[in-house]
Design a protein around this motif. Sequence first.
Motif, mmCIF file in Angstrom:
data_model
loop_
_atom_site.group_PDB
_atom_site.id
_atom_site.type_symbol
_atom_site.label_atom_id
_atom_site.label_comp_id
_atom_site.label_asym_id
_atom_site.label_seq_id
_atom_site.Cartn_x
_atom_site.Cartn_y
_atom_site.Cartn_z
ATOM 1 N N ARG A 94 0.859 -1.193 0.000
ATOM 2 C CA ARG A 94 0.000 0.000 0.000
ATOM 3 C C ARG A 94 0.891 1.237 0.000
ATOM 4 O O ARG A 94 1.777 1.367 0.849
ATOM 5 N N CYS A 173 -2.073 -0.643 8.356
ATOM 6 C CA CYS A 173 -2.183 -0.709 6.892
ATOM 7 C C CYS A 173 -1.525 -1.941 6.319
ATOM 8 O O CYS A 173 -1.622 -2.185 5.102
ATOM 9 N N ALA A 176 3.194 -1.453 3.755
ATOM 10 C CA ALA A 176 2.904 -0.098 3.270
ATOM 11 C C ALA A 176 4.197 0.678 3.072
ATOM 12 O O ALA A 176 5.222 0.402 3.705
#
Length: 996
Positions: A94, A173, A176
């Motif tokens: 991400r 997340c 990332a």
Amino acid sequence: MKWMAQRPATVVPALPATAATPVTALPPVCPPVGSVLSVRTSSPVLVGRDTELTTLVELVAERPSAVLLEGEAGMGKTRLVQELLRRPELAGTRVLTGSCQPLREPFPYGPVLEALRGVADFPIGPLSPVAGVLRPLLPEISDLLPPRPQPLTDPAAERHREFRAIRELLGACGPALLVIDDLHWADERTRDLLWFVLSRPPEQLGVVVTYRSEDLRTGGPLGVPYRPAEGVRAARVQLGPLDVPAVRMLASTILDAPRVAEEFAAKLHESTAGIPFVVEETLRALRGPAGSVEVDRATGHRLLDSLEVPVLLREAMTERMSTLSDTAVRVARSAAVLGVPAEISLIGALAGLRGRPLSTALAQALDAGVLREVTRDRYGFRHALAMKSVYDAISGPERQLLHARAMRALAASEPPPLVQLAGHAKSASRVGEWQRYAEAAADQAIELGETSLAIDALQAVLDGTTPTAADAGRMAEKLSRVALRGLRPDVTRTLEKVIAQHELSPVVRGTIRMNTGLLLVRKSGELSRGRAAVQKAIDELAGDPELAARGINLLAQPIDGTTPLSWHQHWMERAQEVYDQLDDPELRLALTADRIAGRAHIGDGSAWEEFERFKSDAGEVAVTVAERVQQARFWCNLADAGAWVGHLDRAAHILKDGLRIANCAGALFVTGNGQSTRARLDWLTGNWSGLAESAENLREKYRDLAAITSESALVLAGLACVRGEFDEAEKHLAATNLLNPEQGVMTVVLCAAGMLARVRLSAGDVPGACAAADHGMATARRKQIWVWAAELVPSAVDAYVHAGRLEDAERAIEDFAEGIAGRDAPAAAAGLAAAQAILLAAQGKHADAADRFTIVRELADAMPMPYLAHWARERGALSRLEAGDTSTALTELSAAADGYEALGAARDAGRCRHRLREHGAWAPSQRGRRGYGQQLSPREKEVAEMLAAGRTNREIANGLFLSPRTVEQHVANVLRKLGARSRTEVGRKTALNTYP
């Protein structure tokens, strides 16, 4: 041309937290060769920065990691990160991006919050109640956050809770990458937040921040020194400017030019300091709406010198200047007028400042990024266009005043900087002083052997002023002399203007006209006009043999044009007569050199004996620069003669000494001619590795000099012919003046005619081959110097026998044999034997032909000319096959195939292997080549180095003289052995010398 120093791109490991907890970081990395950014709007692909990109990928692919990407404005930090985000290694990661803005009052955490708004696009992990404090800061994702807890009364405690929440959200997340661009514009809270996150980052988080070190308000990008925690991969990557080869590649990309002249690239690098953004903007402005431009030396320099500062660069500098006080503006403008890095006292003298006011104003200009300390205690601009932007903003009267002040200040220096003084006098409209300083600067440059500098100074003042007849004649005479030493036939326009506009004495006029003619004969298509000017000058100088001698000597040299040898022999006799009247040792040396080299060129063996006596009697002693130039010319011209007549080893030895002398004397024209001879020697002796690239560079660098460009084109044609690229070969041959022999170098023209006949015959075009042969033979019969037809006659005979024109073949051999009788020319002897062998084979006398081909091979081996030797072995083998001597023929054919293959002539080797297969006699070698295992072979190392330089497979094939398929195999082997996943990684491997 002095190139500006390049700041290397390096990777500096961040400091470990403690000695016991070392950080995993990459070692320093050298700058990649050919690092360049492509700015084609249709394909915005990063085509350089391989080392830095590989470093970033390796760091962020294994998390937790942190990269601090540093570089001055315009170095391409943002562009590099954009390419990083496209890499397949980041698939499934991400990416959260945010940018800092140059606001008066930046928003707290602004770029980080901007990045976190993107977390809603993907699922996130569970969050603790503390993450609820982000609801007011991130209303866009409030539905993903826990309820907001009660605010704390202590602001510091509340800020700490926000920091924890942001770090937790980043950790939720998953894999990332957080990218924060332009951190130098960030507020203190944002820097504190990033330091907090990076001090103990989530396990699956990578962070990349970019910043300009010169614009940081504090000592580091995070406000305080960053010491990563244990297990965090961290490094600081510094982007430096592009080097000259990279700028050259960038220019080629933006201007849509297949190749860009080296000198133009060097000038562009000097003007832009190699800063990618500045290079891009400059090239865009150069190209303009009309499309691509011709970027040779003269055109490129003129365009760069007259180029308007691109709008974006001008606006950026105007913005920086707007922040300065009046006194700092005066300092910046004074530095712009000086034009070179200068000491503070000199800048102050122009600005009318001293002491503390001067120091304060300079410090302000430095802090604003307008000026910089280029070298210790010397201040100037980042690049020439930044300086021009400031200079252009100065009013005309103020510029004149500042230039006059600069002239007065510099005149007191010891020694006075004459070139700078001439420039300031010109800009201050002090014409008389400009003429005086320019001529003095030229005199000094001539004495020091700085030929180009002397030419530039004299040509500028003659073109830019209207001197008196006496001054114009004196300066033009100097210019004409020094231009003969340099590589500047472009000055003929200036010299002809002086002759046309001023009433000069016969001696001065004749001298200038003489040297102008000597320059014109070097220019493509100007041979006839140059000779006419020389003849006229000889008449004007009839009463002064010292001055007329050079012209007489030129006309005695038979190498140019189709004028018969008998015409030149008349001038040879006059040259000998005038030699006896000369006292000038330089002139005597010039005539001696040309007499001996000229005789060697036409196959007079006594020339070599006289050269040895000359060396023994006079040694290699040359007192003046002019004598050293003539000595260099002597050695190089004699080497050229040796290369044409077949004394190749002798030529190579003499050429090495000649180039050494030429370089020491600053004899640029001699150096260029010597390098051209070196390229042809490499072609003849089979030293083909990198030869195509060398010949192409010569043709670009000396594109105004017909002798060099035509000879380079001949070499390129030969290489293309052996590769089987017949259309490419014909294109190069067209550049040899083959179709305009009256203006050509006759050795090259006759050789080119023979090569063209061979090319067309190989392509199956017998009528075309005969047409080329007819043209070449007619030219040779007109010139009557047959030792230069060593390539022509065998090819012509081959074409004639294929067309059934046996009488023409016999006549060609008879004329050739008569023309070289008694001549010392091994190449011509081999050519005659080859022509006779071809005719014998056509007449069905195969055993005799085979014996004759053996003689050719022996002569070729002795010179040595390996390609000719392998060709003779192959043709002899074919004749032996026809004669029934199959066993010997197949052995010879196999040896020819091996020889071709070792040389790099894969197409010819394949032809021989095909014949062997037809007779069931070929099998792959059981011995095989030397095995290198996982180590790179010498050839693979060459390929690796060219890959690291950004070369395409096609460029590698041309540069190393390999077939495209062979290059593909080598590239695959290099990638496999280096463990490189792509071509771009080869740069880093080679830079670190990690290949076996």
